[in-house]
Design a protein around this motif. Structure first.
Motif, PDB file in Angstrom:
ATOM      1  N   THR A   8       0.831  -1.199   0.000  1.00 25.91           N
ATOM      2  CA  THR A   8       0.000   0.000   0.000  1.00 25.91           C
ATOM      3  C   THR A   8       0.867   1.252   0.000  1.00 25.91           C
ATOM      4  N   GLU A   9       1.919   1.257   0.798  1.00 24.34           N
ATOM      5  CA  GLU A   9       2.816   2.418   0.835  1.00 24.34           C
ATOM      6  C   GLU A   9       3.548   2.594  -0.494  1.00 24.34           C
ATOM      7  N   TRP A  10       3.993   1.485  -1.076  1.00 28.46           N
ATOM      8  CA  TRP A  10       4.658   1.572  -2.385  1.00 28.46           C
ATOM      9  C   TRP A  10       3.698   2.152  -3.419  1.00 28.46           C
ATOM     10  N   ARG A  11       2.452   1.659  -3.436  1.00 30.27           N
ATOM     11  CA  ARG A  11       1.475   2.142  -4.420  1.00 30.27           C
ATOM     12  C   ARG A  11       1.147   3.612  -4.179  1.00 30.27           C
ATOM     13  N   ALA A  12       1.082   4.044  -2.931  1.00 30.34           N
ATOM     14  CA  ALA A  12       0.835   5.458  -2.636  1.00 30.34           C
ATOM     15  C   ALA A  12       1.953   6.324  -3.205  1.00 30.34           C
ATOM     16  N   GLU A  13       3.198   5.899  -3.002  1.00 35.79           N
ATOM     17  CA  GLU A  13       4.331   6.656  -3.556  1.00 35.79           C
ATOM     18  C   GLU A  13       4.287   6.689  -5.084  1.00 35.79           C
ATOM     19  N   PHE A  14       3.893   5.574  -5.698  1.00 35.38           N
ATOM     20  CA  PHE A  14       3.720   5.514  -7.154  1.00 35.38           C
ATOM     21  C   PHE A  14       2.666   6.536  -7.589  1.00 35.38           C
ATOM     22  N   ASN A  15       1.528   6.567  -6.888  1.00 34.70           N
ATOM     23  CA  ASN A  15       0.447   7.485  -7.236  1.00 34.70           C
ATOM     24  C   ASN A  15       0.865   8.942  -7.078  1.00 34.70           C
ATOM     25  N   ILE A  16       1.661   9.240  -6.053  1.00 35.07           N
ATOM     26  CA  ILE A  16       2.124  10.606  -5.821  1.00 35.07           C
ATOM     27  C   ILE A  16       3.141  11.006  -6.894  1.00 35.07           C
ATOM     28  N   THR A  17       4.128  10.138  -7.111  1.00 41.21           N
ATOM     29  CA  THR A  17       5.237  10.467  -7.997  1.00 41.21           C
ATOM     30  C   THR A  17       4.861  10.427  -9.472  1.00 41.21           C
ATOM     31  N   LEU A  18       4.200   9.366  -9.888  1.00 40.95           N
ATOM     32  CA  LEU A  18       3.918   9.200 -11.316  1.00 40.95           C
ATOM     33  C   LEU A  18       2.558   9.728 -11.738  1.00 40.95           C
ATOM     34  N   LEU A  19       1.577   9.661 -10.863  1.00 41.33           N
ATOM     35  CA  LEU A  19       0.239  10.102 -11.234  1.00 41.33           C
ATOM     36  C   LEU A  19      -0.068  11.507 -10.720  1.00 41.33           C
ATOM     37  N   ASN A  20       0.891  12.079  -9.977  1.00 46.94           N
ATOM     38  CA  ASN A  20       0.778  13.454  -9.501  1.00 46.94           C
ATOM     39  C   ASN A  20      -0.456  13.664  -8.613  1.00 46.94           C
ATOM     40  N   GLU A  21      -0.809  12.648  -7.841  1.00 46.03           N
ATOM     41  CA  GLU A  21      -1.957  12.759  -6.950  1.00 46.03           C
ATOM     42  C   GLU A  21      -1.546  13.448  -5.656  1.00 46.03           C
ATOM     43  N   PRO A  22      -2.439  14.213  -5.060  1.00 43.75           N
ATOM     44  CA  PRO A  22      -2.159  14.741  -3.723  1.00 43.75           C
ATOM     45  C   PRO A  22      -1.963  13.569  -2.751  1.00 43.75           C
ATOM     46  N   ALA A  23      -1.129  13.769  -1.753  1.00 42.31           N
ATOM     47  CA  ALA A  23      -0.732  12.678  -0.856  1.00 42.31           C
ATOM     48  C   ALA A  23      -1.916  11.962  -0.209  1.00 42.31           C
ATOM     49  N   GLU A  24      -2.880  12.711   0.320  1.00 44.05           N
ATOM     50  CA  GLU A  24      -4.006  12.066   0.998  1.00 44.05           C
ATOM     51  C   GLU A  24      -4.844  11.239   0.025  1.00 44.05           C
ATOM     52  N   GLN A  25      -5.081  11.789  -1.153  1.00 44.61           N
ATOM     53  CA  GLN A  25      -5.833  11.055  -2.177  1.00 44.61           C
ATOM     54  C   GLN A  25      -5.073   9.809  -2.611  1.00 44.61           C
ATOM     55  N   ALA A  26      -3.752   9.946  -2.764  1.00 40.77           N
ATOM     56  CA  ALA A  26      -2.918   8.814  -3.183  1.00 40.77           C
ATOM     57  C   ALA A  26      -2.964   7.694  -2.158  1.00 40.77           C
ATOM     58  N   ARG A  27      -2.928   8.053  -0.890  1.00 38.23           N
ATOM     59  CA  ARG A  27      -2.943   7.023   0.160  1.00 38.23           C
ATOM     60  C   ARG A  27      -4.283   6.287   0.200  1.00 38.23           C
ATOM     61  N   SER A  28      -5.387   7.010   0.102  1.00 38.14           N
ATOM     62  CA  SER A  28      -6.683   6.332   0.141  1.00 38.14           C
ATOM     63  C   SER A  28      -6.902   5.515  -1.130  1.00 38.14           C
ATOM     64  N   ALA A  29      -6.448   6.038  -2.284  1.00 35.90           N
ATOM     65  CA  ALA A  29      -6.580   5.275  -3.535  1.00 35.90           C
ATOM     66  C   ALA A  29      -5.723   4.018  -3.488  1.00 35.90           C
ATOM     67  N   SER A  30      -4.511   4.122  -2.960  1.00 32.92           N
ATOM     68  CA  SER A  30      -3.628   2.952  -2.930  1.00 32.92           C
ATOM     69  C   SER A  30      -4.200   1.857  -2.031  1.00 32.92           C
ATOM     70  N   LYS A  31      -4.827   2.249  -0.945  1.00 29.74           N
ATOM     71  CA  LYS A  31      -5.455   1.246  -0.061  1.00 29.74           C
ATOM     72  C   LYS A  31      -6.562   0.492  -0.814  1.00 29.74           C
ATOM     73  N   ARG A  32      -7.426   1.241  -1.513  1.00 30.17           N
ATOM     74  CA  ARG A  32      -8.496   0.611  -2.301  1.00 30.17           C
ATOM     75  C   ARG A  32      -7.912  -0.275  -3.401  1.00 30.17           C
ATOM     76  N   GLU A  33      -6.865   0.201  -4.066  1.00 24.50           N
ATOM     77  CA  GLU A  33      -6.270  -0.565  -5.163  1.00 24.50           C
ATOM     78  C   GLU A  33      -5.662  -1.864  -4.680  1.00 24.50           C
ATOM     79  N   ILE A  34      -4.898  -1.800  -3.610  1.00 25.26           N
ATOM     80  CA  ILE A  34      -4.249  -3.017  -3.093  1.00 25.26           C
ATOM     81  C   ILE A  34      -5.306  -4.020  -2.620  1.00 25.26           C
ATOM     82  N   GLU A  35      -6.397  -3.539  -2.071  1.00 27.62           N
ATOM     83  CA  GLU A  35      -7.454  -4.453  -1.630  1.00 27.62           C
ATOM     84  C   GLU A  35      -8.077  -5.226  -2.794  1.00 27.62           C
ATOM     85  N   THR A  36      -7.974  -4.691  -4.027  1.00 24.94           N
ATOM     86  CA  THR A  36      -8.560  -5.396  -5.177  1.00 24.94           C
ATOM     87  C   THR A  36      -7.611  -6.442  -5.776  1.00 24.94           C
ATOM     88  N   TYR A  37      -6.357  -6.440  -5.381  1.00 25.05           N
ATOM     89  CA  TYR A  37      -5.396  -7.387  -5.973  1.00 25.05           C
ATOM     90  C   TYR A  37      -5.574  -8.778  -5.387  1.00 25.05           C
TER      91      TYR A  37
END
Length: 184
Positions: free
Chosen positions: A155-184
């Protein structure tokens, strides 16, 4: 030659076209799988809209766009001088573009975007061939599914990916990464 927004009635045909180009279309395919087709009811940031260019009833190219403004050209063999047909389909600010290097670069030229870019790199297209996978001979390294024990790290790796590559705000990236990892 017409470009039209894909609806439920021609979605299967559009997805079949995109799947033929899966190595350069993994993001729109995954976004669609995880977040669905964008609509008035589905405003999820990564829900997808698809626009198909058809000629004689046959899809020649598709532009995928997420609700948040990511563009994913799947232009197949369409020559760059015809990319301009997709300009009316872009209805929101563009926050990024991913796809085949040649197509993305040519489409950026057509769009004539002058804004500074936070990340502007051409990555080599890598293809995972499992029978050729040769992990390092190090017993401390593992290749595994995301188990409950690895969820926080993933989840932390995906949040950093979302922040760095997708230019998401940190809070949005963290909540999105949690949802994304839960679907894997």
């Amino acid at each position: 030659m017409t470009v039209a927004r894909v609806t439920d009635s021609d979605l299967a045909e559009c997805l079949a076209f995109i799947e033929r180009y899966a190595p350069v279309a993994m993001f729109p395919l995954t976004n669609f799988k995880d977040h669905g087709l964008a609509s008035a009811e589905n405003t999820a940031p990564r829900a997808m809209q698809f626009y198909a260019l058809k000629e004689h009833g046959k899809i020649l190219a598709v532009l995928a766009q997420s609700n948040e403004g990511g563009l994913f050209p799947v232009f197949a063999t369409l020559p760059p001088e015809r990319y301009i047909a997709f300009l009316p389909a872009i209805q929101r600010p563009v926050i990024g573009m991913l796809g085949s290097q040649e197509q993305v670069r040519a489409f950026l030229d057509v769009l004539d975007i002058k804004a500074p870019r936070k990340l502007d790199v051409d990555e080599p297209q890598l293809k995972l061939v499992l029978d050729q996978l040769s992990p390092p001979d190090d017993p401390s390294l593992i290749l595994s599914p995301i188990t409950p024990e690895l969820t926080d790290i993933a989840t932390e790796w995906r949040a950093e990916f979302n922040i760095t590559l997708l230019n998401e705000p940190a809070e949005q990236a963290r909540s999105a990464s949690k949802r994304e990892i839960e679907t894997y």
